[in-house]
Design a protein around this motif. Structure first.
Motif, PDB file in Angstrom:
ATOM      1  N   LEU A 163     -45.866 -68.668 -28.915  1.00  0.00           N
ATOM      2  CA  LEU A 163     -47.045 -67.912 -30.085  1.00  0.00           C
ATOM      3  C   LEU A 163     -48.304 -67.964 -29.534  1.00  0.00           C
ATOM      4  O   LEU A 163     -48.913 -69.516 -29.156  1.00  0.00           O
ATOM      5  CB  LEU A 163     -47.150 -68.212 -31.504  1.00  0.00           C
ATOM      6  N   LYS A 164     -49.622 -67.220 -28.866  1.00  0.00           N
ATOM      7  CA  LYS A 164     -50.746 -67.550 -28.137  1.00  0.00           C
ATOM      8  C   LYS A 164     -51.874 -67.020 -28.872  1.00  0.00           C
ATOM      9  O   LYS A 164     -51.537 -65.808 -29.638  1.00  0.00           O
ATOM     10  CB  LYS A 164     -51.197 -67.546 -26.650  1.00  0.00           C
ATOM     11  N   VAL A 165     -53.028 -66.813 -28.929  1.00  0.00           N
ATOM     12  CA  VAL A 165     -54.281 -66.529 -29.021  1.00  0.00           C
ATOM     13  C   VAL A 165     -54.480 -65.275 -28.415  1.00  0.00           C
ATOM     14  O   VAL A 165     -54.377 -65.713 -27.060  1.00  0.00           O
ATOM     15  CB  VAL A 165     -55.474 -67.052 -30.016  1.00  0.00           C
ATOM     16  N   SER A 166     -54.641 -63.986 -28.620  1.00  0.00           N
ATOM     17  CA  SER A 166     -55.173 -62.552 -27.968  1.00  0.00           C
ATOM     18  C   SER A 166     -56.292 -62.829 -28.043  1.00  0.00           C
ATOM     19  O   SER A 166     -57.905 -62.991 -27.941  1.00  0.00           O
ATOM     20  CB  SER A 166     -54.285 -61.224 -28.677  1.00  0.00           C
ATOM     21  N   GLU A 167     -56.941 -62.568 -26.749  1.00  0.00           N
ATOM     22  CA  GLU A 167     -58.522 -61.909 -26.544  1.00  0.00           C
ATOM     23  C   GLU A 167     -59.554 -61.066 -27.138  1.00  0.00           C
ATOM     24  O   GLU A 167     -60.232 -60.564 -27.282  1.00  0.00           O
ATOM     25  CB  GLU A 167     -58.369 -61.783 -25.114  1.00  0.00           C
ATOM     26  N   ASP A 168     -57.899 -59.906 -27.794  1.00  0.00           N
ATOM     27  CA  ASP A 168     -58.742 -59.102 -28.580  1.00  0.00           C
ATOM     28  C   ASP A 168     -57.832 -58.661 -29.527  1.00  0.00           C
ATOM     29  O   ASP A 168     -57.033 -59.523 -29.673  1.00  0.00           O
ATOM     30  CB  ASP A 168     -59.080 -57.389 -27.454  1.00  0.00           C
ATOM     31  N   SER A 169     -58.246 -57.579 -29.834  1.00  0.00           N
ATOM     32  CA  SER A 169     -57.374 -57.386 -31.508  1.00  0.00           C
ATOM     33  C   SER A 169     -56.281 -56.530 -31.113  1.00  0.00           C
ATOM     34  O   SER A 169     -55.270 -56.212 -31.806  1.00  0.00           O
ATOM     35  CB  SER A 169     -58.002 -55.994 -31.804  1.00  0.00           C
ATOM     36  N   LEU A 170     -55.174 -56.742 -29.598  1.00  0.00           N
ATOM     37  CA  LEU A 170     -54.175 -56.157 -29.031  1.00  0.00           C
ATOM     38  C   LEU A 170     -52.527 -56.720 -29.376  1.00  0.00           C
ATOM     39  O   LEU A 170     -52.946 -58.085 -28.870  1.00  0.00           O
ATOM     40  CB  LEU A 170     -54.246 -55.542 -28.060  1.00  0.00           C
ATOM     41  N   PHE A 171     -51.962 -56.907 -30.095  1.00  0.00           N
ATOM     42  CA  PHE A 171     -50.520 -57.330 -29.424  1.00  0.00           C
ATOM     43  C   PHE A 171     -49.882 -57.172 -27.967  1.00  0.00           C
ATOM     44  O   PHE A 171     -50.137 -55.806 -27.548  1.00  0.00           O
ATOM     45  CB  PHE A 171     -49.792 -56.990 -30.323  1.00  0.00           C
ATOM     46  N   ARG A 172     -49.697 -58.387 -27.285  1.00  0.00           N
ATOM     47  CA  ARG A 172     -49.406 -58.576 -26.147  1.00  0.00           C
ATOM     48  C   ARG A 172     -47.835 -58.990 -25.675  1.00  0.00           C
ATOM     49  O   ARG A 172     -48.465 -60.261 -26.537  1.00  0.00           O
ATOM     50  CB  ARG A 172     -50.285 -58.109 -24.581  1.00  0.00           C
ATOM     51  N   ILE A 173     -47.322 -58.259 -25.182  1.00  0.00           N
ATOM     52  CA  ILE A 173     -45.856 -60.201 -25.051  1.00  0.00           C
ATOM     53  C   ILE A 173     -45.540 -59.828 -23.903  1.00  0.00           C
ATOM     54  O   ILE A 173     -46.141 -58.971 -22.926  1.00  0.00           O
ATOM     55  CB  ILE A 173     -44.783 -59.335 -25.376  1.00  0.00           C
ATOM     56  N   HIS A 174     -45.030 -61.363 -22.877  1.00  0.00           N
ATOM     57  CA  HIS A 174     -45.421 -61.688 -21.307  1.00  0.00           C
ATOM     58  C   HIS A 174     -44.312 -62.204 -21.492  1.00  0.00           C
ATOM     59  O   HIS A 174     -43.900 -62.954 -21.739  1.00  0.00           O
ATOM     60  CB  HIS A 174     -46.454 -62.883 -21.086  1.00  0.00           C
ATOM     61  N   VAL A 175     -43.155 -61.376 -20.540  1.00  0.00           N
ATOM     62  CA  VAL A 175     -41.721 -61.645 -20.340  1.00  0.00           C
ATOM     63  C   VAL A 175     -41.909 -62.763 -18.892  1.00  0.00           C
ATOM     64  O   VAL A 175     -41.508 -61.417 -18.261  1.00  0.00           O
ATOM     65  CB  VAL A 175     -40.559 -60.719 -20.450  1.00  0.00           C
ATOM     66  N   ARG A 176     -41.650 -63.555 -19.379  1.00  0.00           N
ATOM     67  CA  ARG A 176     -41.138 -63.745 -16.976  1.00  0.00           C
ATOM     68  C   ARG A 176     -40.034 -64.389 -17.396  1.00  0.00           C
ATOM     69  O   ARG A 176     -39.105 -65.345 -17.858  1.00  0.00           O
ATOM     70  CB  ARG A 176     -41.682 -65.466 -17.694  1.00  0.00           C
ATOM     71  N   LYS A 177     -39.186 -64.163 -16.661  1.00  0.00           N
ATOM     72  CA  LYS A 177     -37.215 -64.165 -15.962  1.00  0.00           C
ATOM     73  C   LYS A 177     -38.023 -65.134 -14.492  1.00  0.00           C
ATOM     74  O   LYS A 177     -37.992 -64.676 -14.049  1.00  0.00           O
ATOM     75  CB  LYS A 177     -36.644 -63.051 -15.462  1.00  0.00           C
ATOM     76  N   ASP A 178     -36.775 -66.346 -14.973  1.00  0.00           N
ATOM     77  CA  ASP A 178     -36.533 -67.154 -13.866  1.00  0.00           C
ATOM     78  C   ASP A 178     -35.578 -67.771 -13.339  1.00  0.00           C
ATOM     79  O   ASP A 178     -34.276 -67.368 -14.554  1.00  0.00           O
ATOM     80  CB  ASP A 178     -36.808 -68.548 -14.456  1.00  0.00           C
ATOM     81  N   ALA A 179     -35.076 -67.640 -12.506  1.00  0.00           N
ATOM     82  CA  ALA A 179     -33.622 -68.165 -11.029  1.00  0.00           C
ATOM     83  C   ALA A 179     -33.893 -68.631 -10.537  1.00  0.00           C
ATOM     84  O   ALA A 179     -35.186 -68.756  -9.554  1.00  0.00           O
ATOM     85  CB  ALA A 179     -32.817 -66.784 -11.566  1.00  0.00           C
ATOM     86  N   ASP A 180     -32.387 -69.302  -9.917  1.00  0.00           N
ATOM     87  CA  ASP A 180     -33.410 -70.147  -7.954  1.00  0.00           C
ATOM     88  C   ASP A 180     -32.265 -69.419  -8.098  1.00  0.00           C
ATOM     89  O   ASP A 180     -31.205 -68.390  -7.867  1.00  0.00           O
ATOM     90  CB  ASP A 180     -31.906 -71.698  -8.810  1.00  0.00           C
ATOM     91  N   GLY A 181     -32.192 -69.586  -6.471  1.00  0.00           N
ATOM     92  CA  GLY A 181     -31.861 -69.594  -5.168  1.00  0.00           C
ATOM     93  C   GLY A 181     -31.466 -70.255  -4.088  1.00  0.00           C
ATOM     94  O   GLY A 181     -32.689 -70.701  -3.333  1.00  0.00           O
ATOM     95  N   ASN A 182     -30.627 -69.835  -2.628  1.00  0.00           N
ATOM     96  CA  ASN A 182     -31.348 -70.172  -1.715  1.00  0.00           C
ATOM     97  C   ASN A 182     -32.150 -69.996  -0.411  1.00  0.00           C
ATOM     98  O   ASN A 182     -32.367 -70.943   1.118  1.00  0.00           O
ATOM     99  CB  ASN A 182     -29.927 -69.703  -0.738  1.00  0.00           C
ATOM    100  N   SER A 183     -33.114 -68.846  -1.230  1.00  0.00           N
ATOM    101  CA  SER A 183     -34.179 -69.005  -0.809  1.00  0.00           C
ATOM    102  C   SER A 183     -35.104 -68.051  -1.594  1.00  0.00           C
ATOM    103  O   SER A 183     -34.700 -68.114  -2.966  1.00  0.00           O
ATOM    104  CB  SER A 183     -34.358 -67.513   0.781  1.00  0.00           C
ATOM    105  N   VAL A 184     -36.531 -67.860  -1.295  1.00  0.00           N
ATOM    106  CA  VAL A 184     -37.219 -67.402  -2.772  1.00  0.00           C
ATOM    107  C   VAL A 184     -36.923 -66.068  -3.021  1.00  0.00           C
ATOM    108  O   VAL A 184     -37.007 -65.731  -3.834  1.00  0.00           O
ATOM    109  CB  VAL A 184     -39.009 -67.493  -2.247  1.00  0.00           C
ATOM    110  N   PRO A 185     -37.099 -64.789  -1.975  1.00  0.00           N
ATOM    111  CA  PRO A 185     -36.587 -63.791  -1.797  1.00  0.00           C
ATOM    112  C   PRO A 185     -35.291 -63.730  -2.928  1.00  0.00           C
ATOM    113  O   PRO A 185     -34.791 -62.879  -3.702  1.00  0.00           O
ATOM    114  CB  PRO A 185     -36.277 -63.454  -0.966  1.00  0.00           C
ATOM    115  N   ASP A 186     -34.154 -64.042  -2.360  1.00  0.00           N
ATOM    116  CA  ASP A 186     -32.537 -64.861  -3.384  1.00  0.00           C
ATOM    117  C   ASP A 186     -33.066 -65.074  -4.676  1.00  0.00           C
ATOM    118  O   ASP A 186     -32.467 -64.558  -5.714  1.00  0.00           O
ATOM    119  CB  ASP A 186     -32.245 -65.335  -2.369  1.00  0.00           C
ATOM    120  N   ALA A 187     -33.582 -66.193  -4.859  1.00  0.00           N
ATOM    121  CA  ALA A 187     -34.295 -66.607  -6.427  1.00  0.00           C
ATOM    122  C   ALA A 187     -34.859 -65.363  -7.348  1.00  0.00           C
ATOM    123  O   ALA A 187     -34.241 -64.831  -8.429  1.00  0.00           O
ATOM    124  CB  ALA A 187     -35.000 -67.665  -5.996  1.00  0.00           C
ATOM    125  N   ARG A 188     -35.737 -64.203  -6.684  1.00  0.00           N
ATOM    126  CA  ARG A 188     -36.679 -63.697  -7.041  1.00  0.00           C
ATOM    127  C   ARG A 188     -35.678 -61.906  -7.987  1.00  0.00           C
ATOM    128  O   ARG A 188     -35.804 -61.880  -8.431  1.00  0.00           O
ATOM    129  CB  ARG A 188     -37.359 -63.012  -6.018  1.00  0.00           C
TER     130      ARG A 188
END
Length: 576
Positions: free
Chosen positions: A409-434
């Motif tokens: 939970l973090k403070v918003s810069e304005d009066s809107l609610f926002r959600i940031h979803v980050r998905k992480d994974a590993d791979g044998n290369s950066v494109p493969d991990a992405r």
């Protein structure tokens, strides 16, 4: 320049010098004349020729070597002259013999098929170890019933120990010198009587030597030391056999059960598919593991048998080099597969999305709740790898399921609610991990003042287990009141700041208001009770206990706070 001739002795071809051939021929003719008219003379002569051929082979360094007069005389010295072994020589037992006593031969292990129950292993061990075959059979039976090792050991000895077929081999089994006299006695008197007489003669020789004092103290001491080393060697051989056989049995059972489980898809083997980043099937990997570890243990077992059995059949160069080749192939294959598996986690990447949610009046309270899937929870496997489990959806298709989900939970810069979803994974290369990160399925839902976040992520099994995780950051406006449902326990991230000194899981059930500096202020938390040992002043305190280190110093101009616990290190300074 000498002339050589080729002879066939006991179905073995030899190259022999002409003079040596003439002497050998005269010697064999004298033996035939000596035994002419004797019952079993043909068998006696055949066994004598077989023994002479065996002695010639022992003295030859290669197949093309020529037998000379030296080798023929040495063989005759071992076998003896026919006139020294008359059939009626027992009549003159009281007359002192002029011939020198020849040393006895070392016993060799053979299978005694004349006194066998199954394969003659125990009967052969009776002569080799000097233990009655009844006790040996009982020992094998007990080991077979209680450990299974007796059955394996008997089968191996049955395969590897040769059968005593010829008269020479049967005399070798008792350690009796194989010469004309003993071959004649064996054929005429029978194996059991001859072996008993040989034992009696051996005891008489030993007793005579002890009584006459022919052996010195140092000779006896040397024999004792040699005996001790032989016992230690036999013990090491037995230990190597036990280790090798036990390891082979365990590896074989493991390979067989795992391979069958993979072929018929028994539940639980899916774990390998979840991790495997190579194209190698599970049964092939298990076979390579069996060969890589089983072949060294087999040679360990074979070494133990060689230590215990003097005349154990050799494996042959073809078998040895074949096993060595298989071992190298399996070892190299496992190394390549291991490198491929390790490289599958060499790089990390992420996929992010940002979305605006809703606006809400400040007096209202935002409820945050984690949402589970009853179907996934019900049929998820009990065991998993790196928090990842195998599940099946409504159609019965497999999915990878993980509860590695957190939110901050973090403070918003304005009066809107926002959600940031980050998905992480590993791979044998950066494109493969992405690409693996983008393949993660994660969802959430908003209902007025209620925000439902999935407490899990899913992905296709083809993406394997690659440290997949989801981190959601919820940006809420200043002054918003938040209440965390009990379902959020274990999912609150370390990036959430709050003004209390307890752990994040204690935030559940309380009302928190977002401040301008991004810190949550508890509105209905009870007053903190300082645990014993804390020093508390009006503006300062230092606490060191099992919960960590908590330092707070405050004066008229500024303040300093330091907190170290299982959640990490938190430090804050403010000017007043």
């Amino acid at each position: 320049m000498n002339k050589t001739v080729n002879i066939n002795l006991a179905n073995i071809l030899f190259h022999i010098d002409e003079e040596a051939f003439i002497k050998l021929q005269h010697y064999l003719e004298a033996i035939r004349r000596s035994f002419s008219g004797t019952p079993g003379s043909d068998e006696i002569i055949a066994d004598i020729e077989a023994r002479i051929a065996e002695l010639f082979q022992e003295k030859m360094e290669n197949d093309r070597q020529v037998i000379t007069m030296k080798e023929v005389e040495a063989v005759i010295a071992v076998m003896g002259q026919p006139e020294d072994y008359m059939v009626d020589e027992d009549i003159f037992e009281d007359v002192p013999r002029a011939e020198k006593t020849r040393p006895g031969r070392i016993k060799r292990l053979y299978r005694d098929t004349d006194n066998k129950y199954i394969g003659g292993v125990c009967a052969g061990l009776e002569y080799y170890l000097g233990i009655d075959k009844l006790w040996i059979r009982l020992l094998f039976l007990l080991l077979a019933v209680f450990t299974g090792f007796g059955f394996i050991a008997y089968i191996l000895l049955w395969i590897l120990v040769p059968e005593a077929k010829t008269t020479s081999q049967k005399l070798d089994m008792t350690g009796e010198p194989v010469n004309i006299s003993n071959i004649e006695r064996k054929v005429k008197e029978g194996f059991e009587d001859v072996s008993e007489r040989v034992k009696n003669v051996d005891y008489e020789k030993v007793g005579t030597k002890v009584k006459n004092g022919t052996r010195s103290f140092f000779d006896s001491l040397g024999d004792l030391i040699l005996f001790v080393f032989k016992v230690i060697g036999k013990f090491i051989g037995i230990l190597l056999i036990i280790i090798g056989a036990t390891a082979l049995i365990g590896l074989f059972i493991g390979m067989f059960t795992v391979g069958i489980a993979d072929i018929i898809h028994i539940p639980g083997v899916d774990f390998f598919d979840m991790l495997n980043s190579t194209v190698a099937p599970f049964w092939l990997v298990s076979l390579m593991i069996f060969l890589a570890f089983g072949i060294p243990f087999f040679f360990l077992l074979y070494l133990g048998l060689k230590i215990l059995v003097n005349n154990l059949n050799s494996m042959g160069r073809v078998a040895k080099f074949s096993l060595l080749g298989l071992w190298l192939i399996s070892l190299i294959t496992l190394m390549v597969l291991g490198i491929q598996q390790a490289s599958s986690h060499a790089f990390s990447s992420s996929s992010s999305t940002m979305e605006e949610l809703f606006t809400m009046n400040s007096p209202d309270t935002l409820q945050i709740q984690m949402r589970s899937n009853e179907l996934y929870d019900r049929n998820a496997q009990r065991m998993g790898i790196d928090r990842m489990k195998m599940i099946y959806d409504e159609a019965g298709d497999p999915l990878l399921y993980s509860d590695d989900v957190q939110f901050n939970l973090k403070v918003s810069e304005d009066s809107l609610f926002r959600i940031h979803v980050r998905k992480d994974a590993d791979g044998n290369s950066v494109p493969d991990a992405r690409s693996r990160a983008e393949a993660i399925q994660y969802s959430y839902e908003q209902k007025d003042g209620l925000l439902l976040l999935d407490d899990h992520l899913v992905t296709d099994p083809s993406n394997k287990v690659r440290d997949q995780e989801v981190t959601a950051v919820l940006y809420i406006p200043e002054g918003t009141v938040v209440r965390l449902d009990r379902s959020t326990q274990g999912h609150i991230g370390r990036g959430t700041r709050y003004d209390r000194d307890f752990y994040r899981n204690k935030m559940i059930g309380q009302h928190w208001q977002m401040k301008a500096d991004g810190e949550l202020q508890c509105l209905d938390c009870p007053e903190e009770e300082l645990p014993a040992g804390k020093e508390d002043g009006e503006n300062n305190r230092i606490s060191i206990d099992n919960e960590g280190i908590d330092i707070k110093i405050k004066d008229e101009t500024d303040s300093f706070e330091l907190k170290i616990n299982e959640e990490g290190v938190r430090m804050r300074t403010n000017e007043l």
